[in-house]
Design an enzyme around this catalytic site. Structure first.
Site, mmCIF file in Angstrom:
data_model
loop_
_atom_site.group_PDB
_atom_site.id
_atom_site.type_symbol
_atom_site.label_atom_id
_atom_site.label_comp_id
_atom_site.label_asym_id
_atom_site.label_seq_id
_atom_site.Cartn_x
_atom_site.Cartn_y
_atom_site.Cartn_z
ATOM 1 C CD GLU A 148 16.636 -26.804 53.793
ATOM 2 O OE1 GLU A 148 16.703 -27.087 55.033
ATOM 3 O OE2 GLU A 148 16.495 -25.648 53.337
ATOM 4 C CD GLU A 152 20.478 -20.393 59.518
ATOM 5 O OE1 GLU A 152 20.981 -19.576 60.168
ATOM 6 O OE2 GLU A 152 20.359 -20.000 58.318
ATOM 7 C CB CYS A 257 14.770 -19.779 55.328
ATOM 8 S SG CYS A 257 16.334 -20.821 55.261
ATOM 9 C CE LYS A 260 17.041 -18.224 50.307
ATOM 10 N NZ LYS A 260 16.439 -19.494 49.648
HETATM 11 C C1 UGA Z 1 13.198 -22.035 58.630
HETATM 12 C C2 UGA Z 1 12.484 -23.351 58.669
HETATM 13 O O1 UGA Z 1 11.788 -23.517 60.104
HETATM 14 C C3 UGA Z 1 12.854 -24.585 58.356
HETATM 15 O O2 UGA Z 1 11.765 -25.966 58.443
HETATM 16 C C4 UGA Z 1 13.514 -24.431 56.911
HETATM 17 O O3 UGA Z 1 14.085 -25.741 56.435
HETATM 18 C C5 UGA Z 1 14.518 -23.550 56.880
HETATM 19 O O4 UGA Z 1 13.657 -22.189 57.362
HETATM 20 C C6 UGA Z 1 14.850 -23.138 55.508
HETATM 21 O O5 UGA Z 1 14.007 -23.050 54.490
HETATM 22 O O6 UGA Z 1 15.967 -23.534 55.170
HETATM 23 P P1 UGA Z 1 15.097 -21.107 59.913
HETATM 24 O O7 UGA Z 1 15.348 -20.233 59.015
HETATM 25 O O8 UGA Z 1 16.522 -21.737 60.674
HETATM 26 O O9 UGA Z 1 14.522 -22.358 59.615
HETATM 27 O O10 UGA Z 1 14.597 -20.450 61.268
HETATM 28 P P2 UGA Z 1 13.382 -20.822 62.245
HETATM 29 O O11 UGA Z 1 13.639 -21.693 63.308
HETATM 30 O O12 UGA Z 1 12.278 -21.301 61.586
HETATM 31 O O13 UGA Z 1 12.813 -19.162 62.813
HETATM 32 C C7 UGA Z 1 12.628 -18.327 61.662
HETATM 33 C C8 UGA Z 1 12.499 -16.930 62.216
HETATM 34 O O14 UGA Z 1 11.138 -16.968 62.863
HETATM 35 C C9 UGA Z 1 13.230 -16.294 63.410
HETATM 36 O O15 UGA Z 1 13.577 -14.932 63.340
HETATM 37 C C10 UGA Z 1 12.419 -16.678 64.762
HETATM 38 O O16 UGA Z 1 12.826 -15.706 65.820
HETATM 39 C C11 UGA Z 1 11.106 -16.374 64.300
HETATM 40 N N1 UGA Z 1 10.055 -17.018 64.976
HETATM 41 C C12 UGA Z 1 9.811 -18.531 65.162
HETATM 42 C C13 UGA Z 1 9.100 -16.379 65.576
HETATM 43 O O17 UGA Z 1 9.025 -15.043 65.786
HETATM 44 N N2 UGA Z 1 8.190 -16.913 66.496
HETATM 45 C C14 UGA Z 1 7.975 -18.193 66.312
HETATM 46 O O18 UGA Z 1 6.928 -18.753 67.191
HETATM 47 C C15 UGA Z 1 8.905 -19.144 65.696
#
Ligand code: UGA
Length: 427
Positions: A148, A152, A257, A260
Site C-alpha cells: 500500500e 494517513e 511509517c 519504522k
Molecule cells: C507514508 C507514505 O507517504 C505513504 O506513501 C506510505 O504508504 C505510508 O507512509 C506507509 O508506509 O504506510 P504517512 O506516514 O501517512 O505516509 O505520512 P506522510 O504524509 O508521508 O508524512 C510523513 C512525515 O513526513 C510527516 O511527519 C510529515 O510532516 C513529513 N513531511 C512530509 C515533511 O516533513 N516534509 C514534506 O515535504 C513531506
C-alpha cells in the site's frame, strides 16, 4: 469479487471499505473484539477523512461486514493480510502478527485463494509465508505482494487515485485475479516478482524520508548562509528529474511509517551486507531536527523557566489524529524539561495526545485562542489549515514571538505585522 481483509487498522480498514465501495463483497476480520464491535455499530476506531460514510453505506448495502471469526475467510477468492509489523527493540520489524495470521489461514482455509501480503515487510517475507502456508494447507493457494502507498489523512483518495499499483507474484493466476480486482481504478499496474514488490515499498518510503532530510539539511545551511529554504527547494525541485513535492523542511518526519520502515530497511541492507550509511544519515539528521527547533527557541528566549508557551498542533502531520512518533513529543518534552509551561491545542489528536506519557505534565486547552492567551511565545508544530485563520491581533495581545516549525506564514508579512517570527530555513 469476494474478498477478506485481515486486520482493520489504517491499511486494512481503507482496503476493506474502498474495495466494498468498488462493488466487491468484503469481510473485515480482526482479533480485537472491541474494534469489531465499534465498527459494527457504525463507529470508526480511527479518524480518517472520508472513511466513515463509505464504511456505513457499504455496511448498509450488505457489501461490507466485520467479524472476529477467522473462519469467515472461507468463500473469499482473495485474502489480504493487513496486520501490523511494529518495530522490535533492534529496529527489525516484528513479524509475529504476520506469522500468526499465516498459521491461522493455514488452519482454516478450505479452498484455493490468493493470499496477499499488504503489510510492509522485509524482502523475502512472502517466501517465508509460503512455507508456513504450504506446511499447513491441504488446498492449492498462491501468494502475492501488493504494497500500500496510502498516506494517513488522504488514504481514501490515495486508494481510488493511485499513481501505480504494484502486484508481485510468481503465479499468472494470482496476477490475473488481482489485475481484475483493481481494473476499475484505471491505474497503471506494475507486474513484478514477490521480492521486487517488497523492495518497492521499503524503497519508496526510504526515498521520501531521504528527500525530507535533504530539505532539512538545506534548512540548516540556509539559516546560516542567509538563503530561503522554500525557494531553494523549489528551485531544485522544478527539475522534473527531482520533483517539487515532498521536499519541505520542517521539524522532521514522524508517524508510524517512515521512522519504522527506515530502521527496518537499514536492517534489510545490513542483513544483505549492503552499506546502509546513506539511510543512517537520513535518520540521524531527522532525529536532530526537533532538537534544532528547541535550540532556536532557547537562543531567542534565553531561559525558559516559568515561561508559558502556547503550542498549536500535536499530530505528526495535518489531517490525522495520529500521535505516533510525532516530532511534537520530543520538542514539548524538551521545552518542559527546560522549565516551560506548555498549553497545547490540536484540532483532532487531543485524546491520543492525553494518553502520552511524556505529556503528563502539560496543559491541554480546547481552542487555538486558549493556547495563545497569556503566552510568552507561540510554537506551531503541525500545519493544520485552520491555524491560518489565527487572529493575529489577538495573538499580539499576549506575545509577538512566534516559532513556526512548519513555515506556514509569509515571513515578510509576519515581520511587517510586528512579529518576531522564527521559522525553518528562512532568515
Ligand atoms: C507514508 C507514505 O507517504 C505513504 O506513501 C506510505 O504508504 C505510508 O507512509 C506507509 O508506509 O504506510 P504517512 O506516514 O501517512 O505516509 O505520512 P506522510 O504524509 O508521508 O508524512 C510523513 C512525515 O513526513 C510527516 O511527519 C510529515 O510532516 C513529513 N513531511 C512530509 C515533511 O516533513 N516534509 C514534506 O515535504 C513531506
Amino acid at each position: 469479487m469476494k474478498v477478506a481483509v485481515i486486520g482493520t487498522g489504517y491499511v486494512g480498514l481503507t482496503q476493506a471499505a474502498c474495495l466494498a465501495e468498488l462493488g466487491n463483497e468484503v469481510i473485515g476480520i480482526d482479533n480485537n473484539s472491541s474494534k469489531i464491535q465499534m465498527l459494527n455499530s457504525g463507529e470508526m476506531p480511527i479518524y480518517e477523512n472520508g472513511m466513515k460514510p463509505i464504511v456505513i453505506s457499504n455496511m448498509k448495502e450488505g457489501r461490507l461486514k466485520f467479524t472476529t471469526d477467522i473462519n469467515e475467510i472461507n468463500g473469499s477468492q482473495i485474502i489480504f493480510i493487513c496486520v501490523g509489523t511494529p518495530p522490535g527493540s533492534d529496529g527489525k520489524p516484528n513479524l509475529s502478527y504476520v506469522e500468526n495470521v499465516a498459521n491461522q489461514i493455514g488452519n482454516v482455509l478450505k479452498h484455493y485463494a490468493v493470499i496477499v501480503e499488504k503489510s510492509t515487510v522485509p524482502v523475502r517475507t512472502a517466501d517465508w509465508m509460503k512455507l508456513i502456508l504450504r506446511n499447513k494447507l491441504k488446498t492449492d493457494f498462491d501468494v502475492a505482494v501488493n504494497p500500500e502507498f496510502l498516506r494517513e489523512g488522504t488514504a481514501v483518495d490515495d486508494f481510488f487515485y493511485p499513481d501505480r499499483i504494484v502486484v508481485g507474484t510468481d503465479s499468472p493466476k494470482a496476477d490475473a485475479v488481482l489485475s481484475e480486482l483493481y481494473k476499475p481504478l484505471n491505474a497503471p499496474i506494475l507486474h513484478v516478482s514477490l521480492e521486487s514488490a517488497e523492495l518497492i515499498k521499503h524503497g519508496s518510503n526510504a526515498f521520501l524520508a531521504m528527500k525530507i532530510s535533504y530539505a532539512n539539511m538545506f534548512s540548516r545551511l540556509c539559516e546560516k548562509a542567509g538563503a530561503d529554504v522554500e525557494t531553494v527547494m523549489k528551485g531544485i525541485g522544478l527539475d522534473k528529474r527531482i520533483g517539487e513535492s515532498f521536499f519541505r523542511a520542517g521539524i522532521g518526519y514522524g508517524g508510524f511509517c517512515f521512522p519504522k520502515d527506515l530502521d527496518a530497511f537499514v536492517s534489510v541492507l545490513e542483513d544483505h551486507n549492503v552499506d546502509a550509511s546513506l539511510l543512517k544519515a537520513v535518520k540521524k539528521l531527522n532525529d536532530s531536527q526537533a532538537e534544532h527547533f528547541v535550540n532556536k527557541i532557547v537562543s531567542v528566549m534565553g531561559s525558559l523557566k516559568d515561561k508559558r508557551i502556547g503550542v498549536l498542533g500535536l499530530a505528526f502531520k495535518a489531517g490525522t489524529d495520529d500521535m505516533r512518533l510525532a516530532p511534537s513529543i520530543p520538542i514539548i518534552s524538551k521545552l518542559h524539561s527546560l522549565g516551560a509551561n506548555i498549553y497545547a491545542y490540536d484540532p483532532k489528536s487531543m485524546d491520543n495526545a492525553k494518553a502520552i506519557d511524556e505529556f503528563k505534565n502539560i496543559n491541554f486547552v480546547s481552542s487555538m485562542c486558549q493556547a495563545v492567551e497569556g503566552c510568552d511565545a507561540l510554537a506551531i508544530l503541525t500545519e493544520w489549515p485552520e491555524f491560518r485563520d489565527l487572529d493575529f491581533n489577538k495573538v499580539k495581545e499576549s506575545t509577538n514571538l512566534i516559532f513556526d516549525g512548519r513555515n506556514m506564514f509569509n515571513i515578510n508579512r509576519m515581520r511587517s505585522a510586528g512579529f518576531s517570527y522564527h521559522s525553518i530555513g528562512r532568515k
